[in-house]
Design a protein around this motif. Structure first.
Motif, PDB file in Angstrom:
ATOM      1  N   PHE A  49       0.814  -1.192  -0.089  1.00  0.00           N
ATOM      2  CA  PHE A  49       0.066  -0.011   0.132  1.00  0.00           C
ATOM      3  C   PHE A  49       0.844   1.268   0.208  1.00  0.00           C
ATOM      4  CE2 PHE A  49      -3.173  -3.087   1.912  1.00  0.00           C
ATOM      5  CZ  PHE A  49      -3.872  -2.995   0.812  1.00  0.00           C
ATOM      6  N   SER A  50       2.106   1.053   0.360  1.00  0.00           N
ATOM      7  CA  SER A  50       2.792   2.468   0.329  1.00  0.00           C
ATOM      8  C   SER A  50       3.303   2.580  -1.152  1.00  0.00           C
ATOM      9  CB  SER A  50       4.142   2.230   1.215  1.00  0.00           C
ATOM     10  OG  SER A  50       4.918   1.036   0.719  1.00  0.00           O
ATOM     11  N   ILE A  51       3.419   1.668  -1.986  1.00  0.00           N
ATOM     12  CA  ILE A  51       3.754   1.925  -3.298  1.00  0.00           C
ATOM     13  C   ILE A  51       2.513   2.518  -3.942  1.00  0.00           C
ATOM     14  CG2 ILE A  51       4.371   0.762  -5.471  1.00  0.00           C
ATOM     15  CD1 ILE A  51       6.274  -0.975  -3.797  1.00  0.00           C
ATOM     16  N   ALA A  52       1.214   1.638  -3.744  1.00  0.00           N
ATOM     17  CA  ALA A  52       0.070   1.716  -4.484  1.00  0.00           C
ATOM     18  C   ALA A  52      -0.397   3.389  -3.984  1.00  0.00           C
ATOM     19  CB  ALA A  52      -0.983   0.634  -4.171  1.00  0.00           C
ATOM     20  N   GLY A  53      -0.250   3.543  -2.747  1.00  0.00           N
ATOM     21  CA  GLY A  53      -0.911   4.846  -2.293  1.00  0.00           C
ATOM     22  C   GLY A  53       0.097   5.997  -2.840  1.00  0.00           C
ATOM     23  N   PHE A  54       1.464   5.765  -3.083  1.00  0.00           N
ATOM     24  CA  PHE A  54       2.020   7.026  -3.653  1.00  0.00           C
ATOM     25  C   PHE A  54       1.667   7.189  -4.955  1.00  0.00           C
ATOM     26  CE2 PHE A  54       5.773   8.243  -6.050  1.00  0.00           C
ATOM     27  CZ  PHE A  54       6.266   9.365  -5.609  1.00  0.00           C
ATOM     28  N   ILE A  55       1.608   6.039  -5.740  1.00  0.00           N
ATOM     29  CA  ILE A  55       1.021   6.102  -7.471  1.00  0.00           C
ATOM     30  C   ILE A  55      -0.354   6.535  -7.333  1.00  0.00           C
ATOM     31  CG2 ILE A  55       0.554   4.807  -9.197  1.00  0.00           C
ATOM     32  CD1 ILE A  55       2.872   2.991  -8.346  1.00  0.00           C
ATOM     33  N   LEU A  56      -1.123   6.165  -6.626  1.00  0.00           N
ATOM     34  CA  LEU A  56      -2.523   6.727  -6.821  1.00  0.00           C
ATOM     35  C   LEU A  56      -2.977   8.178  -5.970  1.00  0.00           C
ATOM     36  CD1 LEU A  56      -4.221   3.199  -6.459  1.00  0.00           C
ATOM     37  CD2 LEU A  56      -3.814   4.620  -8.775  1.00  0.00           C
ATOM     38  N   LEU A  57      -2.357   8.424  -5.166  1.00  0.00           N
ATOM     39  CA  LEU A  57      -2.519   9.840  -4.520  1.00  0.00           C
ATOM     40  C   LEU A  57      -2.896  10.902  -5.482  1.00  0.00           C
ATOM     41  CD1 LEU A  57      -2.750  11.545  -1.772  1.00  0.00           C
ATOM     42  CD2 LEU A  57      -0.428  12.119  -2.096  1.00  0.00           C
ATOM     43  N   PRO A  58      -2.207  11.199  -6.652  1.00  0.00           N
ATOM     44  CA  PRO A  58      -2.514  12.097  -7.620  1.00  0.00           C
ATOM     45  C   PRO A  58      -4.168  11.809  -8.315  1.00  0.00           C
ATOM     46  CG  PRO A  58      -0.443  11.330  -8.109  1.00  0.00           C
ATOM     47  CD  PRO A  58      -0.904  10.463  -7.022  1.00  0.00           C
ATOM     48  N   VAL A  59      -4.531  10.945  -8.092  1.00  0.00           N
ATOM     49  CA  VAL A  59      -6.036  10.454  -8.696  1.00  0.00           C
ATOM     50  C   VAL A  59      -6.929  11.096  -7.551  1.00  0.00           C
ATOM     51  CG1 VAL A  59      -7.841   8.715  -8.986  1.00  0.00           C
ATOM     52  CG2 VAL A  59      -5.392   8.160  -9.799  1.00  0.00           C
ATOM     53  N   LEU A  60      -6.717  11.111  -6.411  1.00  0.00           N
ATOM     54  CA  LEU A  60      -7.491  11.565  -5.285  1.00  0.00           C
ATOM     55  C   LEU A  60      -7.407  13.291  -5.588  1.00  0.00           C
ATOM     56  CD1 LEU A  60      -6.985   9.381  -2.269  1.00  0.00           C
ATOM     57  CD2 LEU A  60      -8.809   9.274  -3.907  1.00  0.00           C
ATOM     58  N   LEU A  61      -6.166  13.551  -5.829  1.00  0.00           N
ATOM     59  CA  LEU A  61      -6.049  15.175  -6.086  1.00  0.00           C
ATOM     60  C   LEU A  61      -6.754  15.575  -7.192  1.00  0.00           C
ATOM     61  CD1 LEU A  61      -2.344  15.405  -4.881  1.00  0.00           C
ATOM     62  CD2 LEU A  61      -4.151  15.920  -3.366  1.00  0.00           C
ATOM     63  N   PHE A  62      -6.708  14.971  -8.485  1.00  0.00           N
ATOM     64  CA  PHE A  62      -7.178  15.244  -9.696  1.00  0.00           C
ATOM     65  C   PHE A  62      -8.630  15.274  -9.311  1.00  0.00           C
ATOM     66  CE2 PHE A  62      -9.497  14.089 -13.651  1.00  0.00           C
ATOM     67  CZ  PHE A  62      -8.854  14.904 -14.526  1.00  0.00           C
ATOM     68  N   HIS A  63      -9.379  14.216  -8.840  1.00  0.00           N
ATOM     69  CA  HIS A  63     -10.679  14.230  -8.759  1.00  0.00           C
ATOM     70  C   HIS A  63     -11.341  15.275  -7.415  1.00  0.00           C
ATOM     71  CE1 HIS A  63     -12.028  11.141 -11.497  1.00  0.00           C
ATOM     72  NE2 HIS A  63     -10.830  10.821 -11.157  1.00  0.00           N
ATOM     73  N   ALA A  64     -10.463  16.006  -6.968  1.00  0.00           N
ATOM     74  CA  ALA A  64     -10.660  16.939  -5.513  1.00  0.00           C
ATOM     75  C   ALA A  64     -11.425  16.204  -4.618  1.00  0.00           C
ATOM     76  CB  ALA A  64     -11.294  18.125  -6.154  1.00  0.00           C
ATOM     77  N   ILE A  65     -10.998  14.970  -4.185  1.00  0.00           N
ATOM     78  CA  ILE A  65     -11.792  14.224  -3.207  1.00  0.00           C
ATOM     79  C   ILE A  65     -11.365  14.876  -2.094  1.00  0.00           C
ATOM     80  CG2 ILE A  65     -12.266  11.850  -2.064  1.00  0.00           C
ATOM     81  CD1 ILE A  65     -12.892  12.206  -5.041  1.00  0.00           C
ATOM     82  N   LYS A  66     -12.548  15.136  -0.945  1.00  0.00           N
ATOM     83  CA  LYS A  66     -12.485  15.731   0.194  1.00  0.00           C
ATOM     84  C   LYS A  66     -11.607  14.851   1.201  1.00  0.00           C
ATOM     85  CE  LYS A  66     -16.182  19.019  -0.471  1.00  0.00           C
ATOM     86  NZ  LYS A  66     -17.592  19.550  -0.015  1.00  0.00           N
ATOM     87  N   LEU A  67     -10.919  15.215   2.308  1.00  0.00           N
ATOM     88  CA  LEU A  67     -10.664  14.406   3.322  1.00  0.00           C
ATOM     89  C   LEU A  67     -11.379  13.903   4.123  1.00  0.00           C
ATOM     90  CD1 LEU A  67      -7.619  16.743   4.513  1.00  0.00           C
ATOM     91  CD2 LEU A  67      -7.254  14.603   3.215  1.00  0.00           C
ATOM     92  N   SER A  68     -12.668  14.312   4.040  1.00  0.00           N
ATOM     93  CA  SER A  68     -13.663  13.939   4.839  1.00  0.00           C
ATOM     94  C   SER A  68     -14.322  12.549   4.258  1.00  0.00           C
ATOM     95  CB  SER A  68     -14.737  15.054   5.172  1.00  0.00           C
ATOM     96  OG  SER A  68     -15.486  15.401   3.890  1.00  0.00           O
ATOM     97  N   VAL A  69     -14.311  12.689   2.866  1.00  0.00           N
ATOM     98  CA  VAL A  69     -14.777  11.358   1.963  1.00  0.00           C
ATOM     99  C   VAL A  69     -13.752  10.241   2.046  1.00  0.00           C
ATOM    100  CG1 VAL A  69     -15.173  10.703  -0.148  1.00  0.00           C
ATOM    101  CG2 VAL A  69     -16.181  12.809   0.528  1.00  0.00           C
ATOM    102  N   ILE A  70     -12.464  10.682   2.049  1.00  0.00           N
ATOM    103  CA  ILE A  70     -11.477   9.860   2.105  1.00  0.00           C
ATOM    104  C   ILE A  70     -11.217   9.007   3.369  1.00  0.00           C
ATOM    105  CG2 ILE A  70      -8.741   9.443   1.819  1.00  0.00           C
ATOM    106  CD1 ILE A  70      -8.716  11.841   0.236  1.00  0.00           C
TER     107      ILE A  70
END
Length: 309
Positions: A49-70
């Motif tokens: 998950f450290s590798i996957a989380g690092f790779i996929l974090l930009p996806v959440l930023l791109f979709h502007a997912i709120k921290l409350s949702v995450i």
């Protein structure tokens, strides 16, 4: 009479489900190899998950997912398909076996996903799908029969962990459908939340464990766990259930036992018994019925025809 029916959209869902099945079918074997190479369950989860989380974090930023949702929906999804699932599964494999995982986890997930679809989504099961489920469960039981002849406390505990894995994954399956989340967003939230949890725990309780391992081992397991399993397979599965529905999408987990058995023969040198071969054939036939790719229409000769588009 039976009719072979599948439109283009269903073909896409089936194809994605098969990709996920192939990757996950190899997971018990590869994880068993990782355990033999001194990787702990926490090490595997952290690496994944450290590798996957690092790779996929930009996806959440791109979709502007709120921290409350995450940290609400994402955290709940991560319980079902993230770090808790991986740690529970790999701990169970260390106590029991990859073969037991391949039979117990998919079958319990299938049962709870199907029941959840019936109660939550009013998903009605046709006779063909009931027949498919019966064939799948029968095949899984047939495969696992020889594995349960001699049991001890450790194996029983590991098997109970696999039942828990099935329940956890069923929750992810049903919630993906219920919340209608974008497949990339769902996959990204699971990985990012799990990374946020695993990294501090690993640094606190097991500092330096991963850095002591050979680089090639870390790269191989990192790419497999962090890219193929955590990203590619999870995305394909989430997209598949968004197309086919939770109950039908869950059927692909039933392909894990035969795939794991075949890879066990190739990678671990295990032998494939006649019972396991027959059970695998039953699972495959059951998948065709459950997906509606073969529709039972009465008694008589088997007649397979393609549905015209």
């Amino acid at each position: 009479m039976m009719m072979l029916m599948m439109d283009k959209r269903t073909m896409v869902g089936v194809g994605l489900g098969l990709i996920a099945s192939m990757i996950w079918g190899s997971w018990p074997v590869v994880s068993k190899v990782a355990a033999l190479q001194s990787l702990s369950p926490l090490d595997i989860a952290t690496l994944r998950f450290s590798i996957a989380g690092f790779i996929l974090l930009p996806v959440l930023l791109f979709h502007a997912i709120k921290l409350s949702v995450i940290f609400s929906k994402g955290a709940i999804l991560a319980v079902g398909a993230g770090a808790p699932y991986v740690i529970l599964a790999t701990s169970g494999i260390n106590l029991s076996s990859s073969a037991h995982f391949g039979t117990i986890a998919p079958s319990t997930m299938l049962v709870f996903s199907t029941l959840g679809s019936m109660f939550c989504f009013a998903d009605k099961l046709t006779p063909s799908r009931w027949l498919g489920i019966v064939l799948i469960i029968s095949g899984i039981v047939f495969i696992g029969k020889s594995s349960f002849e001699e049991l001890n406390a450790d194996i029983l505990l590991g098997d109970l962990m696999f039942v828990g894995c099935g329940v956890l994954w069923a929750s992810f399956t049903l919630l993906c459908k219920f919340w209608q989340l974008n497949s990339w967003v769902a996959t990204s939230m699971v990985s990012v939340v799990s990374a946020v949890v695993c990294l501090p725990i690993s640094l606190l309780f097991n500092p330096g464990a991963l850095t002591q391992l050979p680089v090639d081992m870390l790269v191989n397991h990192g790419l497999y766990q962090g890219v193929l399993v955590a990203i590619v397979a999870l995305y394909c599965y989430a997209k598949s259930i968004s197309i086919l529905g939770a109950a039908k999408g869950a059927i692909f987990a039933a392909l894990v036992p035969p795939i794991a058995l075949v890879l066990g023969v190739i990678v671990l040198g295990e032998s494939l018994t006649s019972a396991e071969f027959i059970g695998s054939a039953g699972i495959f036939l059951g998948m065709l019925f459950s997906l509606g790719m073969i529709k039972y229409q009465g008694f008589g000769l088997v007649n397979l025809t393609r549905k015209s588009n």
